[in-house]
Scaffold this motif. Structure first.
Motif, PDB file in Angstrom:
ATOM      1  N   HIS A 187       0.917  -1.192   0.117  1.00 36.99           N
ATOM      2  CA  HIS A 187      -0.048   0.253  -0.060  1.00 36.99           C
ATOM      3  C   HIS A 187       0.762   1.102   0.072  1.00 36.99           C
ATOM      4  O   HIS A 187       2.057   0.965   0.351  1.00 36.99           O
ATOM      5  CB  HIS A 187      -0.974  -0.198   1.232  1.00 36.99           C
ATOM      6  N   VAL A 188       0.361   2.259  -0.522  1.00 38.79           N
ATOM      7  CA  VAL A 188       1.285   3.652  -0.527  1.00 38.79           C
ATOM      8  C   VAL A 188       1.683   3.847   1.011  1.00 38.79           C
ATOM      9  O   VAL A 188       2.837   4.669   1.027  1.00 38.79           O
ATOM     10  CB  VAL A 188       0.521   4.738  -1.102  1.00 38.79           C
ATOM     11  N   ARG A 189       0.985   3.504   2.038  1.00 46.46           N
ATOM     12  CA  ARG A 189       1.517   3.742   3.322  1.00 46.46           C
ATOM     13  C   ARG A 189       2.232   2.513   4.087  1.00 46.46           C
ATOM     14  O   ARG A 189       2.415   2.777   5.140  1.00 46.46           O
ATOM     15  CB  ARG A 189       0.086   4.001   4.074  1.00 46.46           C
ATOM     16  N   GLY A 190       2.476   1.306   3.353  1.00 45.73           N
ATOM     17  CA  GLY A 190       3.163   0.575   3.970  1.00 45.73           C
ATOM     18  C   GLY A 190       2.966  -0.893   3.336  1.00 45.73           C
ATOM     19  O   GLY A 190       2.518  -1.001   2.148  1.00 45.73           O
ATOM     20  N   ALA A 191       3.223  -1.824   4.179  1.00 42.97           N
ATOM     21  CA  ALA A 191       3.131  -3.278   3.709  1.00 42.97           C
ATOM     22  C   ALA A 191       2.661  -4.315   4.628  1.00 42.97           C
ATOM     23  O   ALA A 191       2.708  -4.021   5.929  1.00 42.97           O
ATOM     24  CB  ALA A 191       4.563  -3.719   3.277  1.00 42.97           C
ATOM     25  N   VAL A 192       1.867  -5.138   4.140  1.00 44.25           N
ATOM     26  CA  VAL A 192       1.202  -6.237   5.227  1.00 44.25           C
ATOM     27  C   VAL A 192       1.642  -7.695   4.680  1.00 44.25           C
ATOM     28  O   VAL A 192       1.812  -8.140   3.449  1.00 44.25           O
ATOM     29  CB  VAL A 192      -0.379  -6.187   5.229  1.00 44.25           C
ATOM     30  N   VAL A 193       2.119  -8.400   5.662  1.00 49.75           N
ATOM     31  CA  VAL A 193       2.433  -9.898   5.312  1.00 49.75           C
ATOM     32  C   VAL A 193       1.251 -10.777   5.945  1.00 49.75           C
ATOM     33  O   VAL A 193       1.064 -10.673   6.995  1.00 49.75           O
ATOM     34  CB  VAL A 193       3.720 -10.429   5.963  1.00 49.75           C
ATOM     35  N   TYR A 194       0.748 -11.775   5.066  1.00 52.32           N
ATOM     36  CA  TYR A 194      -0.666 -12.525   5.444  1.00 52.32           C
ATOM     37  C   TYR A 194      -0.128 -13.907   5.543  1.00 52.32           C
ATOM     38  O   TYR A 194       1.000 -14.315   4.890  1.00 52.32           O
ATOM     39  CB  TYR A 194      -1.754 -12.379   4.425  1.00 52.32           C
ATOM     40  N   SER A 195      -0.400 -14.651   6.523  1.00 48.63           N
ATOM     41  CA  SER A 195      -0.205 -16.100   6.426  1.00 48.63           C
ATOM     42  C   SER A 195      -1.264 -16.606   5.676  1.00 48.63           C
ATOM     43  O   SER A 195      -2.706 -16.500   5.819  1.00 48.63           O
ATOM     44  CB  SER A 195      -0.313 -16.444   8.041  1.00 48.63           C
ATOM     45  N   THR A 196      -1.039 -17.513   4.598  1.00 47.53           N
ATOM     46  CA  THR A 196      -1.978 -17.801   3.589  1.00 47.53           C
ATOM     47  C   THR A 196      -2.823 -18.966   4.008  1.00 47.53           C
ATOM     48  O   THR A 196      -3.884 -19.012   3.549  1.00 47.53           O
ATOM     49  CB  THR A 196      -1.247 -18.302   2.394  1.00 47.53           C
ATOM     50  N   GLY A 197      -2.580 -19.698   5.312  1.00 40.48           N
ATOM     51  CA  GLY A 197      -3.239 -20.656   5.966  1.00 40.48           C
ATOM     52  C   GLY A 197      -4.520 -20.065   6.422  1.00 40.48           C
ATOM     53  O   GLY A 197      -5.766 -20.703   6.451  1.00 40.48           O
ATOM     54  N   THR A 198      -4.696 -19.222   6.958  1.00 37.99           N
ATOM     55  CA  THR A 198      -5.624 -18.360   7.653  1.00 37.99           C
ATOM     56  C   THR A 198      -5.802 -16.790   7.142  1.00 37.99           C
ATOM     57  O   THR A 198      -7.103 -16.377   7.550  1.00 37.99           O
ATOM     58  CB  THR A 198      -5.576 -18.232   9.182  1.00 37.99           C
ATOM     59  N   TRP A 199      -5.217 -16.373   6.294  1.00 38.33           N
ATOM     60  CA  TRP A 199      -5.206 -15.003   5.872  1.00 38.33           C
ATOM     61  C   TRP A 199      -5.218 -13.980   7.047  1.00 38.33           C
ATOM     62  O   TRP A 199      -5.754 -13.195   6.861  1.00 38.33           O
ATOM     63  CB  TRP A 199      -6.521 -14.844   4.888  1.00 38.33           C
ATOM     64  N   SER A 200      -4.612 -14.518   8.081  1.00 40.60           N
ATOM     65  CA  SER A 200      -4.556 -13.515   9.311  1.00 40.60           C
ATOM     66  C   SER A 200      -3.280 -12.552   9.032  1.00 40.60           C
ATOM     67  O   SER A 200      -2.359 -13.146   8.309  1.00 40.60           O
ATOM     68  CB  SER A 200      -4.467 -14.242  10.432  1.00 40.60           C
ATOM     69  N   VAL A 201      -2.936 -11.591   9.617  1.00 40.88           N
ATOM     70  CA  VAL A 201      -1.818 -10.554   9.366  1.00 40.88           C
ATOM     71  C   VAL A 201      -0.807 -11.204  10.430  1.00 40.88           C
ATOM     72  O   VAL A 201      -1.111 -11.196  11.236  1.00 40.88           O
ATOM     73  CB  VAL A 201      -2.235  -9.086   9.704  1.00 40.88           C
ATOM     74  N   ARG A 202       0.263 -11.232   9.841  1.00 40.29           N
ATOM     75  CA  ARG A 202       1.725 -11.752  10.402  1.00 40.29           C
ATOM     76  C   ARG A 202       2.330 -10.510  10.987  1.00 40.29           C
ATOM     77  O   ARG A 202       2.863 -10.426  12.245  1.00 40.29           O
ATOM     78  CB  ARG A 202       2.457 -12.467   9.571  1.00 40.29           C
ATOM     79  N   LEU A 203       2.463  -9.339  10.050  1.00 42.61           N
ATOM     80  CA  LEU A 203       3.067  -8.236  10.460  1.00 42.61           C
ATOM     81  C   LEU A 203       2.560  -6.868   9.410  1.00 42.61           C
ATOM     82  O   LEU A 203       2.516  -7.410   8.508  1.00 42.61           O
ATOM     83  CB  LEU A 203       4.573  -8.577  10.650  1.00 42.61           C
ATOM     84  N   ARG A 204       2.848  -5.862   9.959  1.00 43.06           N
ATOM     85  CA  ARG A 204       2.459  -4.719   9.329  1.00 43.06           C
ATOM     86  C   ARG A 204       3.706  -3.993   9.343  1.00 43.06           C
ATOM     87  O   ARG A 204       4.341  -3.927  10.376  1.00 43.06           O
ATOM     88  CB  ARG A 204       1.431  -3.995   9.780  1.00 43.06           C
ATOM     89  N   ARG A 205       4.112  -3.225   8.115  1.00 50.07           N
ATOM     90  CA  ARG A 205       5.212  -2.189   8.106  1.00 50.07           C
ATOM     91  C   ARG A 205       4.611  -1.005   7.576  1.00 50.07           C
ATOM     92  O   ARG A 205       4.053  -0.884   6.515  1.00 50.07           O
ATOM     93  CB  ARG A 205       6.402  -2.911   7.267  1.00 50.07           C
ATOM     94  N   SER A 206       4.976   0.501   8.379  1.00 50.13           N
ATOM     95  CA  SER A 206       4.807   1.618   7.972  1.00 50.13           C
ATOM     96  C   SER A 206       5.176   1.869   6.675  1.00 50.13           C
ATOM     97  O   SER A 206       4.841   2.985   6.008  1.00 50.13           O
ATOM     98  CB  SER A 206       4.821   2.408   9.225  1.00 50.13           C
ATOM     99  N   ALA A 207       6.363   1.725   6.407  1.00 52.72           N
ATOM    100  CA  ALA A 207       7.311   2.098   5.196  1.00 52.72           C
ATOM    101  C   ALA A 207       6.832   1.225   3.706  1.00 52.72           C
ATOM    102  O   ALA A 207       6.666  -0.041   3.905  1.00 52.72           O
ATOM    103  CB  ALA A 207       8.675   1.720   5.453  1.00 52.72           C
ATOM    104  N   TYR A 208       6.750   1.905   2.724  1.00 54.28           N
ATOM    105  CA  TYR A 208       6.207   1.284   1.597  1.00 54.28           C
ATOM    106  C   TYR A 208       7.198   0.249   1.156  1.00 54.28           C
ATOM    107  O   TYR A 208       8.539   0.629   1.008  1.00 54.28           O
ATOM    108  CB  TYR A 208       6.118   2.442   0.601  1.00 54.28           C
ATOM    109  N   MET A 209       6.931  -0.704   0.654  1.00 53.73           N
ATOM    110  CA  MET A 209       8.006  -1.944   0.258  1.00 53.73           C
ATOM    111  C   MET A 209       7.578  -2.488  -1.015  1.00 53.73           C
ATOM    112  O   MET A 209       6.283  -2.700  -1.469  1.00 53.73           O
ATOM    113  CB  MET A 209       7.697  -2.940   1.557  1.00 53.73           C
ATOM    114  N   MET A 210       8.757  -2.829  -1.559  1.00 49.10           N
ATOM    115  CA  MET A 210       8.514  -3.663  -3.210  1.00 49.10           C
ATOM    116  C   MET A 210       9.743  -4.595  -2.961  1.00 49.10           C
ATOM    117  O   MET A 210      10.696  -4.434  -2.301  1.00 49.10           O
ATOM    118  CB  MET A 210       8.514  -2.669  -4.175  1.00 49.10           C
TER     119      MET A 210
END
Length: 318
Positions: A187-210
């Motif tokens: 996202h323009v405001r950051g990145a999110v890592v999901y666990s695909t088994g449950t689609w729960s959020v593992r971590l959020r990062r406020s910096a934009y990541m690619m």
């Protein structure tokens, strides 16, 4: 999912030098194709249309063993519809995904068997698909496009069950980890890592990541290209959890530009580069895969192949 879009575009109009220059990485070997055939790239033929060119013929897959396989049942883009909306190649080149012309079923072609298998997914009638992405092992496909209301859609579908997970509005699915256990969405405001088994959020990062998500689900690698200052070409590795970053300068041949970085299942880091020859002769790109030794910073050449201007709508593995 801007990576495949970037992969389909030219990176630089620079002269290509066939031999390794004095600035080439020490220890670089003559590239050889992988022992097990993989898909290097997909593409369409190019036909003359008056003063211009247009895509023609069926989709084809170019394999590392020199074979070219046609996919006559694969749906082709219509008009301005982007090619990456109907075809995808897995990061390691082991599989390609496409929508079948006859019924819109998502098919996965396996390089190991040379056969296509049907999935539980169909091309959605309610979404104008602009990009299709296939996870490393083919378990998931990401469908990006625009819904009937004009609202952006970024949907992850399980190819075995057909179940879908829609990312929150404003997020783009970026990359799956090699084991498919995690997905990084940006996202323009950051990145999110999901666990695909449950689609729960593992971590959020406020910096934009690619970049490409590693096997640990928190480490991202990105190729950095500086046309004006080639000495600054590098691969950067950042830990999303700690924010720590390390940069690996890469020495390449003259006219060779970093294209993208990719993790494999064993946690090894590979770099794809592009060399381009332009108007002075027939236009073509030479792509080369290297393996980066993160201890010494050296590159070892893995594979190299050419894509000429006779191939259109190119979609590269990686």
């Amino acid at each position: 999912m801007s990576f495949q879009v970037a992969m389909a575009a030219a990176t630089a109009a620079v002269a290509f030098t066939a031999g390794l220059s004095a600035a080439a990485p020490v220890g670089t070997l003559a590239g050889t194709a992988p022992a097990t055939p993989v898909i290097r790239h997909a593409g369409l033929g190019v036909c003359r249309n008056g003063a211009g060119r247009r895509p023609c013929g069926p989709w084809r897959l170019w394999l590392s063993d020199g074979r070219v396989r046609a996919l006559p049942d694969a749906h082709r883009p219509d008009g301005d519809h982007p090619a990456m909306g109907v075809m995808a190649v897995a990061p390691d080149g082991g599989r390609a995904a496409y929508f079948r012309k006859s019924d819109g079923v998502l098919m996965i072609w396996e390089a190991a068997t040379g056969k296509a298998r049907r999935t539980a997914v169909r091309r959605p009638d309610s979404v104008a698909v602009t990009e299709l992405t296939l996870s490393p092992r083919g378990r998931f496909a990401a469908i990006e496009g625009e819904g009937l209301s004009g609202r952006p859609v970024d949907r992850i579908v399980d190819t075995a069950t057909g179940k879908a997970f829609d990312l929150p509005r404003g997020y783009d699915s970026a990359r799956f980890s090699p084991d498919e256990k995690h997905l990084m969405a940006t996202h323009v405001r950051g990145a999110v890592v999901y666990s695909t088994g449950t689609w729960s959020v593992r971590l959020r990062r406020s910096a934009y990541m690619m970049g490409d998500l590693g096997p640990d689900g928190v480490t991202v690698a990105k190729a950095r290209w500086n046309d004006a200052r080639p000495a600054e070409n590098a691969v950067t590795v950042r830990n999303l959890a700690t924010g720590k970053k390390r940069t690996y300068p890469v020495r390449l041949r003259r006219g060779e530009a970093p294209y993208r970085a990719r993790w494999d299942r064993a946690g090894r880091l590979d770099l794809l580069t592009d060399s381009y020859r332009g108007p002075s002769g027939e236009e073509y790109h030479v792509y080369t895969w290297y393996r980066l030794d993160r201890t010494t910073g050296r590159l070892r050449r893995l594979d190299s192949f050419t894509v000429t201007s006779a191939v259109g709508d190119v979609i590269l593995a990686g």
